[in-house]
Design a protein around this motif. Sequence first.
Motif, mmCIF file in Angstrom:
data_model
loop_
_atom_site.group_PDB
_atom_site.id
_atom_site.type_symbol
_atom_site.label_atom_id
_atom_site.label_comp_id
_atom_site.label_asym_id
_atom_site.label_seq_id
_atom_site.Cartn_x
_atom_site.Cartn_y
_atom_site.Cartn_z
ATOM 1 N N ALA A 1 42.799 33.378 42.981
ATOM 2 C CA ALA A 1 43.013 32.179 42.168
ATOM 3 C C ALA A 1 44.272 32.390 41.337
ATOM 4 C CB ALA A 1 41.809 31.909 41.272
ATOM 5 N N HIS A 2 45.021 31.328 41.108
ATOM 6 C CA HIS A 2 46.247 31.412 40.324
ATOM 7 C C HIS A 2 45.932 31.694 38.860
ATOM 8 C CE1 HIS A 2 48.935 30.139 43.519
ATOM 9 N NE2 HIS A 2 48.126 29.122 43.803
ATOM 10 N N ASP A 3 46.788 32.508 38.243
ATOM 11 C CA ASP A 3 46.739 32.754 36.807
ATOM 12 C C ASP A 3 48.181 32.744 36.319
ATOM 13 O OD1 ASP A 3 46.207 33.444 34.219
ATOM 14 O OD2 ASP A 3 45.608 35.511 34.642
ATOM 15 N N GLY A 4 48.737 31.555 36.106
ATOM 16 C CA GLY A 4 50.160 31.455 35.808
ATOM 17 C C GLY A 4 50.968 31.880 37.019
ATOM 18 N N ASN B 1 44.883 36.319 40.339
ATOM 19 C CA ASN B 1 43.667 37.095 40.131
ATOM 20 C C ASN B 1 42.930 37.156 41.467
ATOM 21 O OD1 ASN B 1 44.097 37.533 37.383
ATOM 22 N ND2 ASN B 1 43.014 35.672 36.788
ATOM 23 N N GLU C 1 37.834 43.798 41.285
ATOM 24 C CA GLU C 1 38.714 42.767 40.763
ATOM 25 C C GLU C 1 40.120 43.326 40.657
ATOM 26 O OE1 GLU C 1 36.893 41.692 37.089
ATOM 27 O OE2 GLU C 1 37.409 43.568 36.079
ATOM 28 N N THR D 1 44.620 42.237 39.952
ATOM 29 C CA THR D 1 45.660 41.307 39.521
ATOM 30 C C THR D 1 46.955 41.693 40.209
ATOM 31 O OG1 THR D 1 44.628 41.013 37.355
ATOM 32 C CG2 THR D 1 46.930 40.363 37.557
ATOM 33 N N GLU E 1 51.103 40.742 40.416
ATOM 34 C CA GLU E 1 52.196 40.074 39.708
ATOM 35 C C GLU E 1 53.492 40.276 40.467
ATOM 36 O OE1 GLU E 1 51.092 40.143 35.054
ATOM 37 O OE2 GLU E 1 51.508 42.130 35.905
#
Length: 280
Positions: free
Chosen positions: A255-258, A262, A275, A277, A279
């Motif tokens: 899912a997008h996070d900015g 994520n 989980e 992240t 970038e």
Amino acid sequence: MQIDLEHLQEWIGREEHTGETLTPALIARFNATFDRISATEEGSDAPALVHFCLGQPNVPTAELGHDGHPARGGFLPPVPLPRRMWAGGAVEFHTAIRIGDHVTRRSVIEDVRVKRGQSGTLCFVTVRHHVESGGRAALTERQDIVYRDAPATSDASPVKTPERAPFGKYRAQVLASAPLLFRYSALTFNAHRIHYDLPYVQGEEHYPGLVIHGPLQATMLCQYAAELRGSTPTSFRFRSRSPIFGPDVFTLNAAHDGDALNLWTAQSDGSVSMEATAEW
């Protein structure tokens, strides 16, 4: 169990150096294991996190511990707790590893600490890996390893009910078959019995099934992130929340996070296992 933390902390600062040439044949086996297609010619960029398969310790079979890991007290400290798991880590990508390059890894023990709680005694070991490809800095990785007691019986298993999450905006299904686990163990020269020896898993570690490798899940999540965004991330962090037991189906979610993604792996009931992240 009493742990002599002062003794274990003597390992802080200890280094290990390994190296291996990344061959087209290894990339072909890597791609076959993950049912993926990419270039295998020398000079091409290698898939992200393929370094998990390189420079692994060539410990003679006679020197393996009962669990299939190298006997403790060499590079890693001799933690007396029987269960060992990859708890998570973080990777900073600098330049791509190239097929045909000689890839070196300098590993340093950064920290050893003990935590005591309701689930028992835990010992965390932090290792920093510095990876070069053809003499160029390729990536820096922090690896978090956790050691813990094994329960006396299956009824005392410390596996907690994991948190559940909705499916991500992006979702892909994976069959964690026994052949997949075997092939990944072979790629990473990992003889840890929790990934292939079901009688050992159930009878001695009291898990309900074969344990899906943490690095395997991390590799799939990182590749999924690269597929969704069209390029390898510059930073990738991941943390294990709960084991996935196989053979079974699990999902990759994102899912997008900015500007970041994520990501997480989830069991068929939505329970989160890892989980992460990514970038750019």
